[in-house]
Design an enzyme around this catalytic site. Structure first.
Site, PDB file in Angstrom:
ATOM      1  N   ASP A 117     -45.508  16.686 -43.001  1.00 22.36           N
ATOM      2  CA  ASP A 117     -45.549  18.066 -43.069  1.00 22.36           C
ATOM      3  C   ASP A 117     -45.314  18.645 -41.528  1.00 22.36           C
ATOM      4  OD1 ASP A 117     -46.063  17.931 -45.830  1.00 22.36           O
ATOM      5  OD2 ASP A 117     -48.131  18.147 -45.473  1.00 22.36           O
ATOM      6  N   TYR A 131     -52.616   7.749 -42.758  1.00 25.23           N
ATOM      7  CA  TYR A 131     -53.045   9.086 -42.595  1.00 25.23           C
ATOM      8  C   TYR A 131     -54.313   9.383 -42.052  1.00 25.23           C
ATOM      9  CZ  TYR A 131     -48.644  10.273 -45.356  1.00 25.23           C
ATOM     10  OH  TYR A 131     -47.556  10.369 -45.773  1.00 25.23           O
ATOM     11  N   TYR A 181     -48.897  12.043 -51.696  1.00 27.59           N
ATOM     12  CA  TYR A 181     -49.139  13.257 -51.292  1.00 27.59           C
ATOM     13  C   TYR A 181     -50.612  13.193 -50.862  1.00 27.59           C
ATOM     14  CZ  TYR A 181     -44.780  15.066 -53.264  1.00 27.59           C
ATOM     15  OH  TYR A 181     -43.346  15.038 -53.559  1.00 27.59           O
TER      16      TYR A 181
END
Length: 427
Positions: A240, A306, A378
């Site tokens: 992102d 992440y 996501y």
């Protein structure tokens, strides 16, 4: 095929050069050129028939109209067409005049041979000019994706040279937020930077919604060093805009179109890029690679790790967080296209695997969560639930709202094999 009677029949059609006489027998006596075959047949026929030897003049040949006498000339013209360009591999193609193609058909027909006997002039030209070009330059022929390609247009009497792209592989880290991976043109002015006669108020006349991107901080340096005309950035997915890319970095390939230089010092190139990016982006592990690496970075199944800073809408205990992340670990998540991307992604439900999750509570309303998941998962929606579009989610399991306030990507690695396969590298 009884070659001597066939050779007599070919010679009876009119004046022929040795190459056009030998070409219908191109599949005989491996190791001979068509000119050698033709001369041998011409000599054999003269001896057998006890006739005066006629060597034949290529310029009088009714089939190729002198084309076979110009192999050297075309090779030299091809060399001139890529003067100043670095290359190691090449390929030659030929466009033969329609009249000559018709003559080739008539030659075999008049001599009673099969229409496809031997090989066409086009194929001989590719080989003979190619051999000469290789000797003149020291380059090697490549039938896949060579550095340079030539089309010899005999009808228009011109050489069309194509310099194929060069490719550099590496990994990048993005060290500042609000930097997209690739150029992001302004949607209001469509990248023009203008609103009528005035600068576009949305992008302040820059033509971009974001003034910089990973692409703009890396690709121009590679393009300049390789002296290309343009460049394309290919990434293994993308983070992102507001996310950092840390850790081992994200694989990428920069494609440089029509480069005049290929033999570059990748270590120096790496240092040049990092100096140009000025701490916003840094690259490492640069290597020259093949075109196949573009497909690899785009298609290889990858997992990603992440780290998310999370803010909760209510108090959460350490025990609650441990139980919730334990429930997510190893599960298969269903994610309907998130609200934030449904304007540019097809609306559908995707299933992705969460390999493992770790969470550490900073205080009852804040935590750091690390997620190792399948590519395409996501993460923001895995945390928030996205109004029920992602099931299960951390927010749903905790029973409180959860929002990602900062997101970092720590690793992008192949699921079953590494991106860095030696078969795709040139150095």
């Amino acid at each position: 095929m009884d070659v001597l009677p066939s050779a007599r029949a070919l010679l009876a059609t009119g004046p022929l050069c040795d190459n056009c006489l030998g070409r219908p027998f191109a599949d005989r006596s491996f190791g001979l050129g068509n000119g050698e075959r033709g001369r041998g047949l011409r000599v054999a026929a003269a001896l057998a028939d006890d006739e005066d030897f006629d060597p034949g003049d290529p310029h009088d040949c009714w089939v190729c109209e002198g084309a076979t006498a110009r192999f050297d000339e075309w090779a030299e013209r091809a060399v001139e067409a890529v003067e100043g360009v670095e290359f190691d591999t090449y390929q030659v193609g030929t466009r033969v005049p329609p009249l000559v193609e018709e003559n080739e058909v008539l030659l075999r027909e008049d001599a009673g041979l099969e229409p496809d006997a031997g090989e066409p002039l086009r194929k001989e030209y590719n080989r003979e000019v190619g051999k000469r070009f290789g000797r003149l330059t020291g380059a090697e022929v490549e039938f896949g994706r060579p550095d340079v390609q030539f089309l010899l247009d005999l009808d228009e009497n011109r050489v069309e040279a194509t310099v194929n792209s060069a490719f550099v592989y590496g990994r990048y880290r993005k060290l500042e937020r609000d930097i997209p991976q690739t150029e992001w043109p302004c949607s209001d002015c469509r990248g023009s930077g203008r609103d009528g006669a005035d600068p576009c108020p949305t992008c302040d006349g820059t033509g971009y919604l974001y003034p910089e991107s990973v692409q703009q901080l890396t690709a121009p340096v590679v393009e300049d060093v390789m002296d290309g005309v343009d460049s394309v950035f290919h990434g293994a997915g993308r983070e992102d805009v507001d996310a950092l890319m840390l850790g081992t970095g994200r694989p990428f390939v920069i494609e440089v179109e029509e480069p005049r230089r290929r033999d570059v010092d990748v270590e120096r190139l790496e240092a040049d890029i990092n100096a140009f990016a000025d701490g916003k982006v840094e690259v490492e592990g640069l290597r020259l690679c093949t075109h196949g690496m573009v497909e690899r970075v785009k298609r290889l199944d990858a997992s990603k790790r992440y780290r998310a800073e999370v803010e909760f809408g209510g108090d959460v205990t350490a025990a609650d967080l441990t139980e919730a992340v334990g429930a997510l670990e190893g599960t298969t998540v269903e994610q309907y296209t998130p609200n934030r991307v449904d304007h540019r992604r097809a609306a559908k439900t995707r299933t992705r695997t969460v390999h493992d999750v770790e969470g550490e509570l900073a205080d009852p309303r804040h935590a750091a969560v690390e997620v190792h998941g399948e590519g395409g998962l996501y993460i923001k929606e895995l945390i928030s639930g996205d109004e029920g579009r992602t099931e299960p989610s951390l927010a749903g399991l905790l029973g409180v709202s959860a929002t990602v306030t900062a997101l970092d990507v720590l690793a992008v690695e192949g699921e079953d094999e590494p991106f860095e396969d030696e078969a795709f590298f040139l150095d």
